[in-house]
Structures are given as structure tokens and as C-alpha cells.
Scaffold this motif. Structure first.
Motif, PDB file in Angstrom:
ATOM      1  N   ASP A  45       0.931   7.335  -6.298  1.00 14.25           N
ATOM      2  CA  ASP A  45      -0.423   7.842  -6.534  1.00 14.25           C
ATOM      3  C   ASP A  45      -1.176   6.894  -7.483  1.00 14.25           C
ATOM      4  O   ASP A  45      -1.855   7.314  -8.430  1.00 14.25           O
ATOM      5  CB  ASP A  45      -0.353   9.264  -7.128  1.00 14.25           C
ATOM      6  N   ALA A  54      -3.828   3.646  -8.172  1.00 16.95           N
ATOM      7  CA  ALA A  54      -4.999   2.937  -7.652  1.00 16.95           C
ATOM      8  C   ALA A  54      -4.981   1.511  -8.207  1.00 16.95           C
ATOM      9  O   ALA A  54      -4.378   1.257  -9.257  1.00 16.95           O
ATOM     10  CB  ALA A  54      -6.268   3.654  -8.088  1.00 16.95           C
ATOM     11  N   GLU A 101       0.671   4.440  -2.670  1.00 17.65           N
ATOM     12  CA  GLU A 101       0.422   5.831  -2.285  1.00 17.65           C
ATOM     13  C   GLU A 101       1.506   6.752  -2.863  1.00 17.65           C
ATOM     14  O   GLU A 101       1.223   7.802  -3.423  1.00 17.65           O
ATOM     15  CB  GLU A 101       0.441   5.902  -0.759  1.00 17.65           C
ATOM     16  N   GLN A 102       2.727   6.289  -2.737  1.00 19.29           N
ATOM     17  CA  GLN A 102       3.867   7.065  -3.240  1.00 19.29           C
ATOM     18  C   GLN A 102       3.731   7.310  -4.749  1.00 19.29           C
ATOM     19  O   GLN A 102       4.057   8.376  -5.264  1.00 19.29           O
ATOM     20  CB  GLN A 102       5.131   6.259  -2.976  1.00 19.29           C
ATOM     21  N   ASN A 157       7.215  -3.111   2.235  1.00 17.49           N
ATOM     22  CA  ASN A 157       7.523  -1.911   1.464  1.00 17.49           C
ATOM     23  C   ASN A 157       8.938  -2.012   0.882  1.00 17.49           C
ATOM     24  O   ASN A 157       9.839  -2.590   1.476  1.00 17.49           O
ATOM     25  CB  ASN A 157       7.400  -0.660   2.340  1.00 17.49           C
ATOM     26  N   PRO A 165       0.808  -1.230   0.000  1.00 17.70           N
ATOM     27  CA  PRO A 165       0.000   0.000   0.000  1.00 17.70           C
ATOM     28  C   PRO A 165       0.838   1.275   0.000  1.00 17.70           C
ATOM     29  O   PRO A 165       0.498   2.238  -0.701  1.00 17.70           O
ATOM     30  CB  PRO A 165      -0.824  -0.116   1.284  1.00 17.70           C
ATOM     31  N   ALA A 166       1.940   1.295   0.765  1.00 21.07           N
ATOM     32  CA  ALA A 166       2.734   2.531   0.850  1.00 21.07           C
ATOM     33  C   ALA A 166       3.320   2.901  -0.514  1.00 21.07           C
ATOM     34  O   ALA A 166       3.393   4.080  -0.877  1.00 21.07           O
ATOM     35  CB  ALA A 166       3.856   2.349   1.875  1.00 21.07           C
TER      36      ALA A 166
END
Ligand code: SF4
Length: 702
Positions: free
Chosen positions: A631, A633, A628-629, A659, A624-625
């Protein structure tokens, strides 16, 4: 729901996918497999996973090859991008068997006669029967005149086998996985059995429910950890550090089994000195695992009445894969966790017959039963038995063969049921090698990515269409029976091998697989007590099996080891970093593996309708991290690049991946992850480091 009145017949056989070796019954109507049911085999006790239950309609797929094909004149091998496996006639034309076999054999013969046997190589298959593997290696050894014969064990457990042979004198497992039920500690390391050996995983879960303590060590999280007492998510590629620090604790806290070490092992003092520098505190920055946790896990393992170790590709597919296995073996030896119920060393074999194919010598350094090709006495024994001279040099392994093709030293190949154009590391390099060959004969079910480079393609038999034996991860030799007829003009692989052999001057007459099996038992002490008739009656016999009366030996190393002095040997392992360390240009670690629904390069399961419907497209598993980094989906397209290539692939969020790391399955030709992987080899097992390479990731579009 289908009932038995929908079927014409039932045929007892074995699942063709993983090394668990589940026995099953094919339910057949109108010469098609409708479904399969689990049988009460020793490895599955009626259980099947999704592949064993729903993975069979690939054999009826419209893309199935039913006639021999010969490359059309003027179509370049490099032109594979324009080839559609469903319509190969843009590149190939149909041929009669006579023409195709003559063409196949004459190309091999020409290279052999002009350049010598060393200019040829053969890849056999761990998906075929023992009899096919045995005959294939015999053809390469005496028909081609070389030991350049190998198969996917080189991408699997060759490093485990190298370590096991060196330390305990036998490459097979010391106990079946069912022994987990007698263990009070079960260690699973570098393996994700719920995905890769699903039925074996059910035995581990059952044992955990009954009170066994499950220890899982894997950089990637996994669902089996729900049943585990300990889940150690170490940094990728740090197994030697972790295992040495566990052993350091065991030595420092005086938890070793001194009697066992004294009576059954050698070289412990050297290991003890070596372990001094591996305190959990010193190794914490390497492994990312807290010293307290390492101590607790080490104590659990050492104090167990019976502890058993299972490992997989996460251990073997590294440049230090042999060292990883050496550490696991040392851990078991120093705590005396070998040779008793509930103890043992068990590298979980991948393919349904990778154990058997290795046993019968589909490998370049050994003759059947792991007898060295470089030993003159052994060679002479086989020369007398086979009536032909043997090459005294050990042959080249899978990746070494690719290199030899690039150097112009190997010019022709015969590939039966393997798909190196998908499975090899740094696959662009492997594909270039296939295109460079003067002559390539491929024998398979489909126009695979490898067959696309062939000069001639021979349509082969699928497992449910043949009689034969396979050997599972437990050393159980099991019999499979033909359930459905061959489609069109496809032929039995044993027949095809013999027809090629005949054209290379070998006059073989094996009318039935049982004739080959009978010959195997004369060259292999491990199975000399097993006969075809016994297998027909019992369906499964475990080896070593010395006589017809011997029930077979599930537990080995009970008294001593099959080494020269009967002792197991400690071999210390030092820290070796992965070959390619992440840096600012390629900051992320890529690891590869399988999905539950798909088998290896996907040539079968991508054509199995239920399985492909569940997992239809390539995906990268991303923490997930990192999403996010970026951006990104779920479902977004990203480009992943390594120093060797790039692929575009959609993203799936996966909290189990730590990660800094991503995971991509290797079954998808549309985004072949082996375009990215590293072909650096473990120096002993010659396995490439496909579990670790450096990549970067860029978001492409929503
Ligand atoms: Fe087949 Fe392995 Fe599944 Fe058993 S666990 S059904 S052998 S794929």
C-alpha cells in the motif's frame, strides 16, 4: 548556449567515468572547466553521455580538499557520524605536507618494521592513471614488502578475468565493442549498457537498427530491450541454468562448430556429458524462461554468421560469477564465435581504468601483464628489474583484507582513491575494519566515507588536473592531459606516492608520468610497441602492440589462444544457488547497481551539480505489484532490512523490476545499500555477491 569565444583554451583528454573511454575536449575559462565536447575517439566517435558532458564541476566543489589533514588527538575513529565532509575540522587539523607525509609514512614504516610487510595493505584506484596504479603497486610490493594490494576490480570483473585466464589464457576482451557493427547477433547479458556504458549502448542500438538481432538476458528489464529481438527476464541468479540449457540445445540439435571445436579447443566431450541434464524443460522451473524461447535464442546464437557477447556485473557479482563466465566462454567456443570480425567475448569494464589498473598489477596475485607472483622465474625477473626482493606469496583481495584486519593480522593501510566504506559488501563490517586499523593513510579529493576513518588525509589530484594514460574496456591505451591547475595545496598523486616511497627507503625519481610509462613498457610485452610520444601523436593505441610499427590488434584469438597448448578449454559449470536464499523472514531479493547520472560511490557525481540535480536522493526501485501489496505510493518511505543492517529509503515504482525483487543504486551515503549486501565470495574471483541478497520491506510513512 556557450560558444567557443567564451573559453580561454581547449584541452584534449578522456572522460574519467566509465570504461567506454570516450575522448573529449575540455573547454576551459578562468582555469575552470566550462563544458566538454566529444572528440572523434575510436570508442566514441564524438559521442558523450550525460556524465561526460556535464559531470566535471565536482573538481571545483567547495568540499574539495586543498591541504593535508591529520586526525585530532582524542577524536575516536568510530565517531564518524558527527563528521561533516564540508567541515572536517571537528575531527581533523590542517598540517604541512612535510608533517603529513612524515606522519603517514612513519605509521606505515612502524607496522612494517615491527610486524612485517604482511601486516600492511594498499588499495589503489581504477580512477587514476596507469602510471599511478603501476607506481602504487610497486610501492606496496617493494616498499611495504607484501602483495596485499588490490582495487575495485575485486568488486567488478575479477570473476570474469579468472574464467578467461583459465579457459582462453587472457583476461582482456577479445574484440572492441564496436565490433557489434559486424555482428548479426549481439548478446547482452547481466549488463544494462544504456545506464552503465551509455556510449557503447549507442553502437548496439545502431547495429540493431541495421539488422543485427539483439538478445538481452537480465532479471531486470531495461530500455535497450526496445531495440531487442529477444528479452529474457530470467529469475535472478540463474545464469548457469539458462546458459547450460542453451548449450544443451545447441549440442542436441547439432549446431556446434565441429571444425572450430576440433582445431581450437579441448575438453568438449566432458562438457557435452555435463550438459545432458540441462534440458530447457528441466531448467524452466529454475530460470522461469519457457523452453521454446530458450531453443529459439540458442538457435539464433549458434546459427549466426557472427555473434558477440557482452556481459557486466550481473554475471560477475555472484558466488557463481566465475561459473557464469565459464558458461559464456563455452557458448562462444562451441559455436566458433571468437576471433573473427563481429564475434567475441567482451566483459564490459566498469571504471575508466579498471582494465589498465589490472594490467599494471594493482592486484594481489599478478605482477604486470598478469605474470604470476608465485612463479619463481617471473619473480626473479622483476626482482632484478626493480632491484628489490619480492614476497613469494600472493596477497589478499579486498574482502579478504577486511577479514584480516578483523583478525588483527593487518594493522595499517594506504588507500588511494578508493572508497571501501561505501563500496564494500556488508559495509558495516568493512567500516569496523577501517576503525580497527592502527594507522590509515587516505589520499583522495574529498573527505569520503573512507577518509572519515583516516589518521591522515592527503589531498590528491583529479583526472582533469593530470597528465597520464588510461586503458578502456576495448584495450585502447589513451592519453589524458591536464586541463586545469590543482586547487590550493593539493598535489599530483604520482608526487605523493613517491614522497611516501622515499620515506620508506625508496629513492625514486620519476619526474613525469612518461618516465613511469617508459618503465611499464619494459615490463609489459602487451604494450611494448607503445611509447608516450606515440600516444601524444595518436591519442589512442590498442594493445597487444608489439612494436612501434604495429598498429595494435583489435581482434585477438584469431589463430590460437595464449594458453600453454594454444587451445581454448571448456570448463563445465554446475548449478550453485545464491548464498542467501529468500525465506519467510527475508522474502525479497535485493539487487544493486548504478544510475546513469551517478558514478559508483558518488564521491564525484554527487558533487557534480547537474548530475546530482537530476538524481538527488536515494530511491528503491520497486515493482508495481509490491507497491500495491505494501500500500505504498511513489515517494513513500520504507525500511529495508537484511541480516546485516537496515536503511530507510523512498520508493520509486519501476515496472522493469520483476515481482519479488527490488533494486537500489549504491551511490547514496544517506542510505548506503551496502549496509544490506552479502559479503559471501565467489571462490575463484573473490567477488562478493552484491547482486543478490535476501531482505524484507516495511512501509514506514507516507
Ligand atoms: Fe564518459 Fe562513459 Fe559516458 Fe563515455 S559513456 S561519456 S566514458 S561516462
Amino acid at each position: 548556449i556557450l560558444h567557443d569565444d567564451h573559453i580561454d583554451r581547449e584541452v584534449n583528454s578522456v572522460c574519467p567515468f566509465c570504461g567506454v573511454g570516450c575522448q573529449l575536449t575540455f573547454k576551459v575559462r578562468d582555469d575552470k572547466i566550462l563544458y566538454a565536447d566529444g572528440r572523434n575517439g575510436p570508442a566514441n566517435e564524438e559521442r558523450l553521455c550525460i556524465k561526460g558532458r556535464f559531470g566535471f564541476d565536482y573538481i571545483h566543489n567547495p568540499e574539495r580538499l586543498t591541504v593535508p589533514l591529520i586526525r585530532k588527538e582524542g577524536v575516536a575513529k568510530e565517531d564518524v557520524a558527527t563528521l561533516d565532509p564540508a567541515n572536517p575540522y571537528t575531527h581533523f587539523r590542517e598540517a604541512s605536507w612535510e608533517e603529513a607525509l612524515d606522519f603517514a609514512a612513519s605509521g606505515l614504516r612502524k607496522v612494517r618494521d615491527e610486524k612485517g610487510g604482511g601486516a600492511l595493505a594498499g588499495f589503489g584506484s581504477a580512477k587514476g592513471s596507469n602510471e599511478e596504479a603501476y607506481l602504487f603497486q610497486k610501492l606496496v610490493r617493494i616498499g611495504f614488502g607484501t602483495n596485499n594490494v588490490d582495487h575495485c576490480t575485486r568488486l567488478c570483473h575479477a570473476s570474469s578475468v579468472a574464467a578467461l585466464l583459465e579457459t582462453v589464457g587472457s583476461g582482456a576482451v577479445s574484440a572492441p565493442f564496436n565490433e557489434a557493427e559486424n555482428a548479426d547477433v549481439i548478446m547482452v547479458i547481466g549488463s544494462n549498457p544504456t545506464i552503465n556504458h551509455p556510449v557503447a549502448a549507442t553502437f548496439f542500438k545502431n547495429a540493431a537498427k541495421k539488422g543485427a538481432k539483439l538478445i538481452i538476458i537480465d532479471p531486470r528489464g531495461q530500455s535497450l530491450s526496445r531495440h531487442a529481438k529477444y528479452m529474457l527476464q530470467e529469475k535472478p541468479g540463474t545464469d548457469v541454468a539458462l546458459l547450460n540449457s542453451m548449450m544443451h540445445v545447441i549440442v542436441k540439435e547439432d549446431l556446434t562448430d565441429k571444425d572450430y571445436i576440433k582445431n581450437h579447443t579441448e575438453n568438449f566431450e566432458e562438457l557435452k556429458v555435463h550438459l545432458e541434464e540441462f534440458s530447457p524443460e528441466a531448467m524452466e522451473p529454475v530460470t522461469g524462461i519457457s523452453p521454446d524461447l530458450i531453443r529459439e535464442v540458442a538457435r539464433e546464437f549458434a546459427k549466426a554468421k557472427a555473434a558477440i557477447i557482452f556481459w557486466g556485473m550481473g554475471i560477475s557479482q555472484h558466488v557463481h560469477g566465475t561459473d557464469n563466465s565459464r558458461c559464456l566462454i563455452s557458448l562462444a567456443l562451441m559455436t566458433g564465435q571468437v576471433g573473427r570480425p563481429g564475434t567475441g567475448l567482451h566483459p564490459l569494464r566498469g571504471q575508466n581504468n579498471v582494465q589498465g589498473a589490472s594490467d599494471v598489477a594493482l592486484i594481489p596475485m599478478f605482477l604486470p601483464d598478469y605474470q604470476s607472483v608465485e612463479d619463481p622465474a617471473i619473480r626473479e625477473k622483476f626482482e632484478r628489474f626493480w632491484g628489490a626482493e619480492l614476497d613469494p606469496k600472493k596477497g589478499l583481495t579486498v574482502v579478504e583484507i577486511t577479514e584480516a584486519v578483523h583478525r588483527g593480522e593487518i594493522n595499517a593501510m594506504y588507500i588511494m582513491g578508493e572508497n571501501p566504506a561505501m563500496s564494500d559488501p556488508n559495509v558495516s563490517h568493512a567500516r569496523q575494519a577501517l576503525a580497527m586499523l592502527d594507522h590509515l593513510v587516505v589520499q583522495d579529493l574529498f573527505v569520503t566515507e573512507t577518509a572519515a576513518y583516516a589518521d591522515v588525509i592527503l589531498p590528491a589530484s583529479a583526472w582533469p588536473e593530470k597528465d597520464g594514460t588510461v586503458t578502456n574496456t576495448n584495450r585502447q591505451v589513451q592519453i589524458g592531459r591536464a586541463a586545469v591547475p590543482l586547487p590550493g595545496d593539493a598535489r599530483q598523486d604520482l608526487w605523493i606516492i613517491q614522497e611516501i616511497a622515499r620515506r620508506l627507503g625508496l629513492d625514486w625519481h620519476y619526474d613525469h608520468p612518461k618516465d613511469v610509462f617508459a618503465e611499464m613498457t619494459q615490463t609489459m610485452d602487451s604494450i611494448k610497441g607503445i611509447s608516450w610520444e606515440r600516444l601524444e601523436a595518436a591519442d589512442s593505441v590498442i594493445y597487444p602492440c608489439e612494436s612501434p610499427e604495429d598498429p595494435g590488434q583489435p581482434l585477438i584469438f584469431t589463430e590460437d589462444f595464449p594458453t600453454a597448448n594454444g587451445l581454448g578449454k571448456f570448463v563445465p559449470a554446475s548449478l550453485i544457488s545464491p548464498d542467501e536464499i529468500p525465506d519467510k523472514n527475508f522474502p525479497i531479493v535485493l539487487t544493486t547497481g548504478r544510475l546513469l547520472e551517478h558514478w559508483h560511490t558518488g564521491s564525484m557525481t554527487r558533487r557534480a551539480s547537474v548530475l546530482d540535480a537530476v538524481e538527488p536522493e536515494p530511491i528503491v526501485h520497486m515493482p508495481p505489484a509490491m507497491m500495491e501489496q505494501l500500500d505504498a505510493a511513489p515517494g513513500d518511505l520504507v525500511t529495508i532490512r537484511s541480516r546485516r543492517g537496515e536503511i530507510d529509503i523512498r520508493v520509486r515504482v519501476d515496472g522493469a523490476v520483476q515481482n519479488g525483487m527490488i533494486f537500489i543504486p549504491f551511490c547514496y551515503a544517506e542510505a548506503a545499500v551496502n549496509l544490506l549486501t552479502n559479503d559471501a565470495l565467489d571462490p575463484f574471483g573473490k567477488i562478493a555477491e552484491v547482486k543478490f541478497c535476501a531482505v524484507n520491506v516495511e512501509r514506514k510513512s507516507a
